[in-house]
Design a protein around this motif. Structure first.
Motif, PDB file in Angstrom:
ATOM      1  N   GLY A 223      59.078  55.572 -62.600  1.00  0.00           N
ATOM      2  CA  GLY A 223      59.835  55.766 -63.840  1.00  0.00           C
ATOM      3  C   GLY A 223      61.297  55.392 -63.678  1.00  0.00           C
ATOM      4  O   GLY A 223      61.864  54.666 -64.500  1.00  0.00           O
ATOM      5  N   LEU A 224      61.898  55.861 -62.581  1.00  0.00           N
ATOM      6  CA  LEU A 224      63.317  55.581 -62.362  1.00  0.00           C
ATOM      7  C   LEU A 224      63.573  54.115 -62.030  1.00  0.00           C
ATOM      8  O   LEU A 224      64.630  53.575 -62.343  1.00  0.00           O
TER       9      LEU A 224
ATOM     10  N   LEU B  28      57.726  59.622 -60.520  1.00  0.00           N
ATOM     11  CA  LEU B  28      59.179  59.708 -60.696  1.00  0.00           C
ATOM     12  C   LEU B  28      59.848  58.427 -60.205  1.00  0.00           C
ATOM     13  O   LEU B  28      60.750  57.878 -60.850  1.00  0.00           O
TER      14      LEU B  28
ATOM     15  N   LEU C  59      63.934  58.784 -52.953  1.00  0.00           N
ATOM     16  CA  LEU C  59      62.607  58.775 -53.581  1.00  0.00           C
ATOM     17  C   LEU C  59      61.634  57.796 -52.932  1.00  0.00           C
ATOM     18  O   LEU C  59      60.540  57.589 -53.447  1.00  0.00           O
TER      19      LEU C  59
END
Lengths: 183, 96
Positions: B71-72, B68, B61
């Motif tokens: 968030g992770l 995303l 990522l």
């Protein structure tokens, strides 16, 4: 016509990815609730939790962390864009086998801890501990099996889906490990 | 699909192994059942660093969707902060 088919396939893959992330965030929410419950319970009864924690085996859990992260490494190799088919297949099988090694080590660890779980003052600690680690363990075992199935026919989209889920299971363990065993 | 090449993935894996070993060694630093606050902070910081490497390199990522990724990366930070707060509250008894 060919464009329409390509658009359909792209649309399907987008839907798959969307559903995957919905699943992942619901898993993270579920694990988050359990971890939160563990933290709150440990705040309510810090003494019992500190003493109960002495019955855990952080060295075995540390070994299991190494096993799971090595498995994650293999999963990442399998998901590489330019990874040849044979390497992809081998990496998926290795990731699954390391996942099963994690399960075996965890069951051995449970065997050393179970005798303390019945003691009344440690009940809350062990209930939450077994719920959290057991829920995680079921994920490792199940997704490990899925890794093997995908290794049999490693379509790139399936490899991406299953390895993404595998890394999230890694991520959950990385967070759980210090909270349950060390801090 | 991961954009990291095999060499980068190997480096990431080695870094993770070193951090896990450092964490286990750090946790054995004291014989007390309650880990001192600084030690707890160090162990949680290591967990966040490990999670960061998994998200950026294993999940690929680093160049993925920003929301995303954030968030992770925030998920482990949230629980590390919660655990650190719990350790702080436990170390400093509240009330009379």
């Amino acid at each position: 016509m060919r464009h329409a088919v390509a658009a359909d396939v792209a649309g399907e893959e987008e839907t798959d990815t969307f559903i995957l992330w919905v699943l992942i965030w619901s898993e993270l929410a579920a694990f988050g609730i359990l971890i939160g419950a563990f933290l709150v319970a440990s705040l309510i009864d810090p003494e019992a939790f500190s003493v109960a924690r002495l019955h855990l085996k952080p060295a075995i859990a540390g070994l299991n962390t190494l096993v799971l992260l090595t498995s994650g490494w293999q999963a990442a190799i399998a998901a590489g864009k330019d990874t040849p088919l044979a390497t992809r297949r081998r990496a998926l099988v290795l990731a699954a086998l390391l996942g099963f090694a994690f399960v075996a080590i965890k069951i051995y660890e449970y065997d050393t801890e179970l005798r303390f779980a019945g003691e009344a003052e440690f009940r809350t600690f062990f209930e939450l501990y077994f719920m959290l680690t057991g829920f995680h363990l079921v994920h490792v075992a199940f997704v490990g099996l899925v890794l093997l199935v995908v290794a049999w026919r490693p379509r790139p989209a399936n490899v991406e889906l299953v390895t993404t889920l595998w890394h999230v299971i890694d991520l959950v363990w990385i967070v759980m490990f210090p909270i349950l065993y060390l801090v | 699909m991961s954009d990291s090449g095999p060499t980068q993935l190997k480096k990431t894996c080695m870094s993770l192994v070193v951090m896990v070993l450092a964490g286990v060694l750090l946790s054995r630093w004291t014989a007390e059942p309650v880990v001192p606050l600084v030690l707890a902070a160090a162990l949680l910081a290591l967990a966040v660093l490990k999670a960061r490497l998994v998200v950026l390199d294993f999940l690929g990522l680093r160049a993925g969707p920003r929301a995303l990724r954030i968030g992770l990366l925030a998920w482990p930070v949230l629980f590390a902060l919660a655990a650190a707060t719990k350790a702080l509250i436990a170390a400093v008894p509240l009330g009379g």
